[in-house]
Write an enzyme that holds these catalytic residues in place. Structure first.
Site, PDB file in Angstrom:
ATOM      1  N   ASN A  10       0.860  -1.194   0.000  1.00 46.34           N
ATOM      2  CA  ASN A  10       0.000   0.000   0.000  1.00 46.34           C
ATOM      3  C   ASN A  10       0.889   1.235   0.000  1.00 46.34           C
ATOM      4  O   ASN A  10       1.484   1.579   1.017  1.00 46.34           O
ATOM      5  CB  ASN A  10      -0.898  -0.027   1.245  1.00 46.34           C
ATOM      6  CG  ASN A  10      -1.735   1.238   1.365  1.00 46.34           C
ATOM      7  OD1 ASN A  10      -1.922   1.954   0.369  1.00 46.34           O
ATOM      8  ND2 ASN A  10      -2.227   1.515   2.561  1.00 46.34           N
ATOM      9  N   LYS A  12       0.024   4.225  -0.264  1.00 48.79           N
ATOM     10  CA  LYS A  12      -0.659   5.406   0.296  1.00 48.79           C
ATOM     11  C   LYS A  12      -0.489   6.602  -0.661  1.00 48.79           C
ATOM     12  O   LYS A  12      -0.515   6.408  -1.866  1.00 48.79           O
ATOM     13  CB  LYS A  12      -0.136   5.726   1.693  1.00 48.79           C
ATOM     14  CG  LYS A  12      -0.152   4.516   2.614  1.00 48.79           C
ATOM     15  CD  LYS A  12       0.077   4.901   4.033  1.00 48.79           C
ATOM     16  CE  LYS A  12       0.194   3.635   4.877  1.00 48.79           C
ATOM     17  NZ  LYS A  12      -0.061   3.851   6.259  1.00 48.79           N
ATOM     18  N   HIS A  97      -9.701   0.995   4.634  1.00 44.99           N
ATOM     19  CA  HIS A  97      -8.432   1.260   5.323  1.00 44.99           C
ATOM     20  C   HIS A  97      -8.677   2.251   6.465  1.00 44.99           C
ATOM     21  O   HIS A  97      -9.509   3.156   6.351  1.00 44.99           O
ATOM     22  CB  HIS A  97      -7.402   1.826   4.330  1.00 44.99           C
ATOM     23  CG  HIS A  97      -6.028   1.863   4.901  1.00 44.99           C
ATOM     24  ND1 HIS A  97      -5.606   2.890   5.723  1.00 44.99           N
ATOM     25  CD2 HIS A  97      -4.991   0.995   4.811  1.00 44.99           C
ATOM     26  CE1 HIS A  97      -4.362   2.633   6.109  1.00 44.99           C
ATOM     27  NE2 HIS A  97      -3.962   1.499   5.566  1.00 44.99           N
ATOM     28  N   GLU A  99      -7.114   4.729   7.438  1.00 46.28           N
ATOM     29  CA  GLU A  99      -6.924   6.152   7.104  1.00 46.28           C
ATOM     30  C   GLU A  99      -8.150   6.701   6.377  1.00 46.28           C
ATOM     31  O   GLU A  99      -8.447   7.891   6.457  1.00 46.28           O
ATOM     32  CB  GLU A  99      -5.633   6.326   6.280  1.00 46.28           C
ATOM     33  CG  GLU A  99      -4.417   6.149   7.182  1.00 46.28           C
ATOM     34  CD  GLU A  99      -3.153   5.687   6.484  1.00 46.28           C
ATOM     35  OE1 GLU A  99      -3.092   5.745   5.249  1.00 46.28           O
ATOM     36  OE2 GLU A  99      -2.236   5.251   7.196  1.00 46.28           O
ATOM     37  N   GLU A 167      -5.542  -4.991  10.592  1.00 46.13           N
ATOM     38  CA  GLU A 167      -4.547  -3.930  10.800  1.00 46.13           C
ATOM     39  C   GLU A 167      -4.883  -3.143  12.070  1.00 46.13           C
ATOM     40  O   GLU A 167      -5.666  -2.192  12.028  1.00 46.13           O
ATOM     41  CB  GLU A 167      -4.569  -2.961   9.617  1.00 46.13           C
ATOM     42  CG  GLU A 167      -4.248  -3.596   8.299  1.00 46.13           C
ATOM     43  CD  GLU A 167      -3.672  -2.567   7.345  1.00 46.13           C
ATOM     44  OE1 GLU A 167      -2.475  -2.636   7.087  1.00 46.13           O
ATOM     45  OE2 GLU A 167      -4.421  -1.685   6.900  1.00 46.13           O
ATOM     46  N   GLY A 173       2.297   2.332  10.855  1.00 48.19           N
ATOM     47  CA  GLY A 173       3.208   3.455  10.580  1.00 48.19           C
ATOM     48  C   GLY A 173       4.341   3.616  11.575  1.00 48.19           C
ATOM     49  O   GLY A 173       4.880   4.707  11.735  1.00 48.19           O
ATOM     50  N   SER A 215       3.192  -1.924  10.573  1.00 46.16           N
ATOM     51  CA  SER A 215       4.632  -1.888  10.836  1.00 46.16           C
ATOM     52  C   SER A 215       5.334  -3.202  10.496  1.00 46.16           C
ATOM     53  O   SER A 215       6.189  -3.662  11.272  1.00 46.16           O
ATOM     54  CB  SER A 215       4.893  -1.487  12.293  1.00 46.16           C
ATOM     55  OG  SER A 215       4.368  -0.198  12.500  1.00 46.16           O
ATOM     56  N   GLY A 236       2.854  -1.107   4.391  1.00 46.19           N
ATOM     57  CA  GLY A 236       2.738   0.304   4.038  1.00 46.19           C
ATOM     58  C   GLY A 236       4.098   0.905   3.756  1.00 46.19           C
ATOM     59  O   GLY A 236       4.693   0.666   2.698  1.00 46.19           O
TER      60      GLY A 236
HETATM   61  C1  PEP Z   1      -1.052   0.437   6.301  1.00 47.91           C
HETATM   62  O1  PEP Z   1      -1.234   1.646   6.353  1.00 47.91           O
HETATM   63  O2  PEP Z   1      -1.906  -0.304   5.800  1.00 47.91           O
HETATM   64  C2  PEP Z   1       0.171  -0.124   6.849  1.00 47.91           C
HETATM   65  C3  PEP Z   1       0.242  -1.392   7.074  1.00 47.91           C
HETATM   66  O3  PEP Z   1       1.167   0.784   7.070  1.00 47.91           O
HETATM   67  P1  PEP Z   1       2.607   0.515   7.728  1.00 47.91           P
HETATM   68  O4  PEP Z   1       3.152  -0.756   7.130  1.00 47.91           O
HETATM   69  O5  PEP Z   1       3.373   1.704   7.372  1.00 47.91           O
HETATM   70  O6  PEP Z   1       2.366   0.336   9.191  1.00 47.91           O
END
Ligand code: PEP
Length: 255
Positions: A10, A12, A97, A99, A167, A173, A215, A236
């Site tokens: 992803n 983003k 998601h 966000e 998630e 993040g 993460s 992400g």
């Molecule tokens: C995400 O936003 O779906 C995600 C998994 O982000 P990150 O890997 O940066 O935690």
């Protein structure tokens, strides 16, 4: 039959230019070629999606959108429809998601989007996840509500083989050190499977793919795959970096 491991990248709202997008894509493509046993899904922003789709890529790499419109029709300025996404050759779409939920999407809208995706023959990846964990288990009730409200209005035939990305928002993040532990992921995956069994039956629960996001970096990918009882990962920030090939390599070790 064992489902193939899946990794969703992803991107983003990254990167800032097409040139950089091509570079990130090339890294993903080269590593997907090396690990044919892993399905690699790339979700760039819409402005790059149609352009990247035209570049050569191996059969185990496919493209998806990060979102789609919750309405059908034409008068929705700024929105992108499932029909458009399907017709440029993308195969899946991330829906719900955290966000986007933070921007106001609720379970009802997400359910509507899931239906539109299925009707357009796009494979949705439904994101769920709690804001925080509580000792009293309130986060489990929260996950149950998300699953119920997002999926209950869909025809059962749509639920077979659906992918759910678990998630936990509190772990998104950050660095791998702050990600959820594989043991806690395992426990939560079993809980999600139980909810789906209770709501929709064993056949659907057995067919569902559950992936973990939050993460994931090169350092924790292997242990999450080994001990987390997941079918893959949603990545992400690390999907934009040189860590991505190592994530695939470490996932592959734990097949
Ligand atoms: C995400 O936003 O779906 C995600 C998994 O982000 P990150 O890997 O940066 O935690």
């Amino acid at each position: 039959m064992k489902k193939r491991n899946l990794v969703i990248a992803n991107w983003k709202m990254n990167p800032g230019s097409l040139e950089e997008a091509k570079k990130i894509f090339n890294t993903a493509r080269d590593s997907a070629k090396k690990f044919k046993n892993i399905e690699v899904g790339i979700c760039p922003p819409f402005v790059y999606l149609a352009l990247l789709l035209k570049l050569q890529h191996p059969k185990n790499l496919f493209f998806g959108a990060q979102n789609l419109a919750s309405e059908i029709g034409r008068a929705f300025t700024g929105e992108v429809s499932a029909e458009m996404i399907k017709n440029i050759g993308a195969e899946f779409v991330v829906i719900g998601h955290s966000e986007r939920r933070a921007m106001g999407e609720d379970n009802e809208i997400i359910s509507q989007k899931l239906k539109i995706a299925f009707d357009s023959e796009l494979k949705p990846i439904l994101c769920i996840g709690e804001l925080e964990r509580s000792k009293e288990g309130e986060h489990l009730a929260f996950l149950k509500k998300q699953i119920k409200e997002c999926l209950s209005d869909l025809p059962k035939k749509y639920l077979i083989g659906i992918t759910i990305a678990y998630e936990p928002i509190w772990s998104i993040g950050k660095s791998y050190k702050e990600a959820m532990t594989p043991t806690d992921i395992h426990e939560t995956v079993l809980f999600i499977k139980k909810i789906i069994t209770d709501l929709f039956g064993r056949e659907i629960a057995d067919s569902v793919r559950i992936i973990y996001g939050g993460s994931v970096e090169a350092e924790n990918a292997a242990e999450i795959m080994e001990y987390g009882a997941v079918d893959g990962l949603l990545v992400g920030h690390a999907s934009l970096t040189d860590q991505f090939p190592n994530i695939l390599k470490n996932m592959d070790l734990k097949r």
